[in-house]
Design a protein around this motif. Structure first.
Motif, PDB file in Angstrom:
ATOM      1  N   VAL A  52       0.853  -0.919   0.120  1.00 49.38           N
ATOM      2  CA  VAL A  52      -0.313  -0.028  -0.233  1.00 49.38           C
ATOM      3  C   VAL A  52       1.044   1.173   0.392  1.00 49.38           C
ATOM      4  CG1 VAL A  52      -1.638   1.581   1.086  1.00 49.38           C
ATOM      5  CG2 VAL A  52      -2.012  -1.211   0.693  1.00 49.38           C
ATOM      6  N   ASN A  53       1.774   1.486   0.864  1.00 45.45           N
ATOM      7  CA  ASN A  53       2.951   2.167   0.512  1.00 45.45           C
ATOM      8  C   ASN A  53       3.249   2.126  -0.335  1.00 45.45           C
ATOM      9  OD1 ASN A  53       3.412   3.742   3.692  1.00 45.45           O
ATOM     10  ND2 ASN A  53       2.346   2.013   4.296  1.00 45.45           N
ATOM     11  N   ALA A  54       4.014   1.620  -1.799  1.00 48.53           N
ATOM     12  CA  ALA A  54       4.846   1.416  -2.001  1.00 48.53           C
ATOM     13  C   ALA A  54       4.260   2.028  -2.825  1.00 48.53           C
ATOM     14  CB  ALA A  54       5.101   0.298  -2.761  1.00 48.53           C
ATOM     15  N   LEU A  55       2.546   1.967  -2.761  1.00 49.45           N
ATOM     16  CA  LEU A  55       2.035   3.065  -4.089  1.00 49.45           C
ATOM     17  C   LEU A  55       2.661   4.329  -4.848  1.00 49.45           C
ATOM     18  CD1 LEU A  55      -1.235   1.825  -3.417  1.00 49.45           C
ATOM     19  CD2 LEU A  55       0.106   1.039  -5.545  1.00 49.45           C
ATOM     20  N   ILE A  56       2.961   5.088  -2.999  1.00 51.02           N
ATOM     21  CA  ILE A  56       3.519   7.208  -3.748  1.00 51.02           C
ATOM     22  C   ILE A  56       4.558   6.885  -4.493  1.00 51.02           C
ATOM     23  CG2 ILE A  56       2.860   6.929  -1.059  1.00 51.02           C
ATOM     24  CD1 ILE A  56       6.160   6.635  -0.345  1.00 51.02           C
ATOM     25  N   PHE A  57       4.548   5.675  -4.968  1.00 58.92           N
ATOM     26  CA  PHE A  57       5.969   5.158  -6.018  1.00 58.92           C
ATOM     27  C   PHE A  57       5.609   6.122  -7.185  1.00 58.92           C
ATOM     28  CE2 PHE A  57       8.105   3.024  -2.554  1.00 58.92           C
ATOM     29  CZ  PHE A  57       9.639   4.455  -1.963  1.00 58.92           C
ATOM     30  N   PHE A  58       4.615   5.710  -7.365  1.00 56.68           N
ATOM     31  CA  PHE A  58       3.645   5.952  -8.783  1.00 56.68           C
ATOM     32  C   PHE A  58       3.964   7.702  -9.057  1.00 56.68           C
ATOM     33  CE2 PHE A  58       1.400   2.077  -8.591  1.00 56.68           C
ATOM     34  CZ  PHE A  58       1.631   1.579  -9.288  1.00 56.68           C
ATOM     35  N   ASN A  59       4.193   8.367  -7.530  1.00 56.73           N
ATOM     36  CA  ASN A  59       3.948  10.154  -8.234  1.00 56.73           C
ATOM     37  C   ASN A  59       3.395  10.841  -9.079  1.00 56.73           C
ATOM     38  OD1 ASN A  59       6.433  11.868  -7.571  1.00 56.73           O
ATOM     39  ND2 ASN A  59       6.989  12.426  -9.028  1.00 56.73           N
ATOM     40  N   GLY A  97      -0.274  11.034  -5.218  1.00 63.00           N
ATOM     41  CA  GLY A  97      -1.051  10.031  -3.861  1.00 63.00           C
ATOM     42  C   GLY A  97      -2.633   9.885  -3.877  1.00 63.00           C
ATOM     43  N   VAL A  98      -2.511   9.766  -5.355  1.00 60.59           N
ATOM     44  CA  VAL A  98      -4.133   9.049  -6.192  1.00 60.59           C
ATOM     45  C   VAL A  98      -4.026   7.807  -5.677  1.00 60.59           C
ATOM     46  CG1 VAL A  98      -6.035   8.968  -7.826  1.00 60.59           C
ATOM     47  CG2 VAL A  98      -4.454  10.999  -7.734  1.00 60.59           C
ATOM     48  N   LYS A  99      -3.033   7.054  -5.930  1.00 59.77           N
ATOM     49  CA  LYS A  99      -3.581   5.146  -5.726  1.00 59.77           C
ATOM     50  C   LYS A  99      -2.929   5.354  -4.310  1.00 59.77           C
ATOM     51  CE  LYS A  99      -2.013   3.734 -10.964  1.00 59.77           C
ATOM     52  NZ  LYS A  99      -1.869   5.346 -11.256  1.00 59.77           N
ATOM     53  N   PHE A 100      -2.274   6.029  -3.717  1.00 53.45           N
ATOM     54  CA  PHE A 100      -1.977   5.218  -2.392  1.00 53.45           C
ATOM     55  C   PHE A 100      -3.246   5.774  -1.542  1.00 53.45           C
ATOM     56  CE2 PHE A 100      -1.279   7.834   1.742  1.00 53.45           C
ATOM     57  CZ  PHE A 100      -0.260   6.597   2.394  1.00 53.45           C
ATOM     58  N   THR A 101      -3.767   6.514  -2.248  1.00 52.86           N
ATOM     59  CA  THR A 101      -5.186   7.546  -1.110  1.00 52.86           C
ATOM     60  C   THR A 101      -6.434   6.517  -1.874  1.00 52.86           C
ATOM     61  OG1 THR A 101      -4.598   9.614  -1.402  1.00 52.86           O
ATOM     62  CG2 THR A 101      -6.897   9.542  -0.765  1.00 52.86           C
ATOM     63  N   MET A 152     -14.624  11.098  15.256  1.00 51.49           N
ATOM     64  CA  MET A 152     -15.304  12.367  15.057  1.00 51.49           C
ATOM     65  C   MET A 152     -16.342  12.711  14.408  1.00 51.49           C
ATOM     66  SD  MET A 152     -14.038  13.466  18.415  1.00 51.49           S
ATOM     67  CE  MET A 152     -14.609  14.899  18.298  1.00 51.49           C
ATOM     68  N   GLY A 153     -16.721  11.666  13.316  1.00 54.04           N
ATOM     69  CA  GLY A 153     -17.218  12.242  12.451  1.00 54.04           C
ATOM     70  C   GLY A 153     -16.907  13.149  10.777  1.00 54.04           C
ATOM     71  N   ASN A 154     -15.751  13.226  10.772  1.00 56.39           N
ATOM     72  CA  ASN A 154     -14.813  14.026  10.220  1.00 56.39           C
ATOM     73  C   ASN A 154     -14.013  12.945   9.122  1.00 56.39           C
ATOM     74  OD1 ASN A 154     -15.661  16.411  12.068  1.00 56.39           O
ATOM     75  ND2 ASN A 154     -13.735  16.197  12.850  1.00 56.39           N
ATOM     76  N   GLY A 155     -14.602  12.116   9.102  1.00 62.45           N
ATOM     77  CA  GLY A 155     -13.706  11.224   7.852  1.00 62.45           C
ATOM     78  C   GLY A 155     -12.342  11.305   7.815  1.00 62.45           C
ATOM     79  N   GLU A 156     -11.974  11.030   6.490  1.00 63.05           N
ATOM     80  CA  GLU A 156     -10.346  10.603   7.187  1.00 63.05           C
ATOM     81  C   GLU A 156      -9.270  11.459   7.023  1.00 63.05           C
ATOM     82  OE1 GLU A 156      -9.643   6.328   4.436  1.00 63.05           O
ATOM     83  OE2 GLU A 156     -11.416   6.628   3.821  1.00 63.05           O
ATOM     84  N   ILE A 157      -8.323  11.374   7.317  1.00 62.35           N
ATOM     85  CA  ILE A 157      -7.734  12.596   7.137  1.00 62.35           C
ATOM     86  C   ILE A 157      -6.501  12.236   5.517  1.00 62.35           C
ATOM     87  CG2 ILE A 157      -7.096  12.849   9.501  1.00 62.35           C
ATOM     88  CD1 ILE A 157      -3.868  11.345   9.063  1.00 62.35           C
ATOM     89  N   ASP A 158      -6.417  13.368   5.519  1.00 57.60           N
ATOM     90  CA  ASP A 158      -5.609  12.947   3.678  1.00 57.60           C
ATOM     91  C   ASP A 158      -3.833  12.516   4.290  1.00 57.60           C
ATOM     92  OD1 ASP A 158      -3.666  13.556   1.666  1.00 57.60           O
ATOM     93  OD2 ASP A 158      -4.533  15.636   0.537  1.00 57.60           O
ATOM     94  N   MET A 168      13.839  14.390   0.680  1.00 57.13           N
ATOM     95  CA  MET A 168      14.445  15.005  -1.097  1.00 57.13           C
ATOM     96  C   MET A 168      13.589  15.892  -2.148  1.00 57.13           C
ATOM     97  SD  MET A 168      17.207  13.802   0.412  1.00 57.13           S
ATOM     98  CE  MET A 168      18.788  14.458  -0.663  1.00 57.13           C
ATOM     99  N   GLY A 169      12.695  15.999  -1.842  1.00 58.65           N
ATOM    100  CA  GLY A 169      11.742  16.154  -2.760  1.00 58.65           C
ATOM    101  C   GLY A 169      11.571  15.659  -3.956  1.00 58.65           C
ATOM    102  N   TRP A 170      11.476  13.624  -4.056  1.00 56.25           N
ATOM    103  CA  TRP A 170      11.379  13.267  -5.081  1.00 56.25           C
ATOM    104  C   TRP A 170      10.224  13.059  -5.452  1.00 56.25           C
ATOM    105  CZ3 TRP A 170      15.287   9.585  -2.983  1.00 56.25           C
ATOM    106  CH2 TRP A 170      16.695   9.820  -2.318  1.00 56.25           C
ATOM    107  N   LEU A 171       9.191  13.159  -4.525  1.00 54.23           N
ATOM    108  CA  LEU A 171       7.868  13.629  -4.824  1.00 54.23           C
ATOM    109  C   LEU A 171       7.003  14.386  -5.146  1.00 54.23           C
ATOM    110  CD1 LEU A 171       7.400  10.035  -2.365  1.00 54.23           C
ATOM    111  CD2 LEU A 171       7.324   9.473  -4.911  1.00 54.23           C
ATOM    112  N   ALA A 172       5.939  14.134  -5.489  1.00 54.38           N
ATOM    113  CA  ALA A 172       5.504  15.299  -6.089  1.00 54.38           C
ATOM    114  C   ALA A 172       3.461  15.801  -4.356  1.00 54.38           C
ATOM    115  CB  ALA A 172       4.146  15.388  -6.657  1.00 54.38           C
TER     116      ALA A 172
END
Length: 222
Positions: free
Chosen positions: A34-41, A44-48, A137-143, A218-222
């Motif tokens: 799941v966490n490796a999906l961030i590397f699609f850069n 965070g769409v696929k990861f989210t 608290m009924g605020n939904g998931e965090i980003d 390092m700023g490698w991800l958007a």
């Protein structure tokens, strides 16, 4: 052997360590994916999407309870076994054989486990607790993706996470094959294969986890 004896005897403790260890290994595979999906850069769409499924699926939420229990059972039994082994050798050896009989990380599972626990507490504090609190608290998931970018912008956090993952790597170098051996899944025929898989797992999975905070910092991800 009754249930109480199964959880308090030396054999029972080792079996609990073995089964919970295998359970936690399977969790690491899913968590790593799941966490490796961030590397699609892709921002965070696929990861989210994957994180949303993991955070709202009722089956996963039930398994999450078992996971939490498994983590603490693994740690508690590990510490009990460590203290028990030390109690059997109150004086200790005049001269230790060192790496001739076993690797240093095999002899330091209690210390490594404690370091990993501290790492888990920090990880829960940053991500799991705020997300579950927001849902409660009924605020939904965090980003979660935005949260990762914020958390991993701090150098000390990145360093702690990297050290935690290195501790996890050494813990797995012994724990992977040990878990299979304890529950009777490691035989002479498959021992080398399981050992090889264990070493690969102990390097690849923690490395992926290390690259996550490092990539954000390092700023490698958007």
């Amino acid at each position: 052997m009754n249930w109480k004896h199964a959880f308090t005897s030396s054999i029972g403790k080792k079996l609990v360590m073995g089964f919970t260890g295998l359970f936690l290994i399977s969790f690491l595979v899913v968590h790593c994916y799941v966490n490796a999906l961030i590397f699609f850069n892709d921002g965070g769409v696929k990861f989210t999407e994957a994180a949303h499924f993991m955070g709202t699926n009722p089956v996963v939420r039930i398994l999450e309870i078992g996971l939490t229990v498994g983590i603490f059972a693994h740690i508690i039994q590990g510490l009990l076994l460590t203290f028990e082994n030390r109690a059997k050798r109150p004086i200790g050896y005049a001269k230790t054989p060192g790496n001739k009989s076993s690797k240093w990380y095999s002899r330091s599972m209690g210390l490594l486990g404690t370091l990993i626990l501290l790492f888990f507490v920090l990880h829960w504090y940053h991500f799991w607790i705020p997300n579950r609190a927001s849902q409660f608290m009924g605020n939904g998931e965090i980003d979660a993706y935005a949260k990762m970018k914020l958390v991993f912008s701090k150098p000390w956090v990145v360093i702690v996470y990297i050290l935690g993952c290195i501790s996890l790597s050494f813990h797995l170098m012994h724990g992977f094959w040990s878990a299979f051996q304890t529950v009777g899944l490691s035989t002479k025929k498959y021992k080398k294969i399981i050992n090889g898989m264990g070493m690969a797992f102990a390097v690849i999975v923690p490395l992926i986890f290390i690259l996550m905070p490092l990539s954000f910092y390092m700023g490698w991800l958007a």
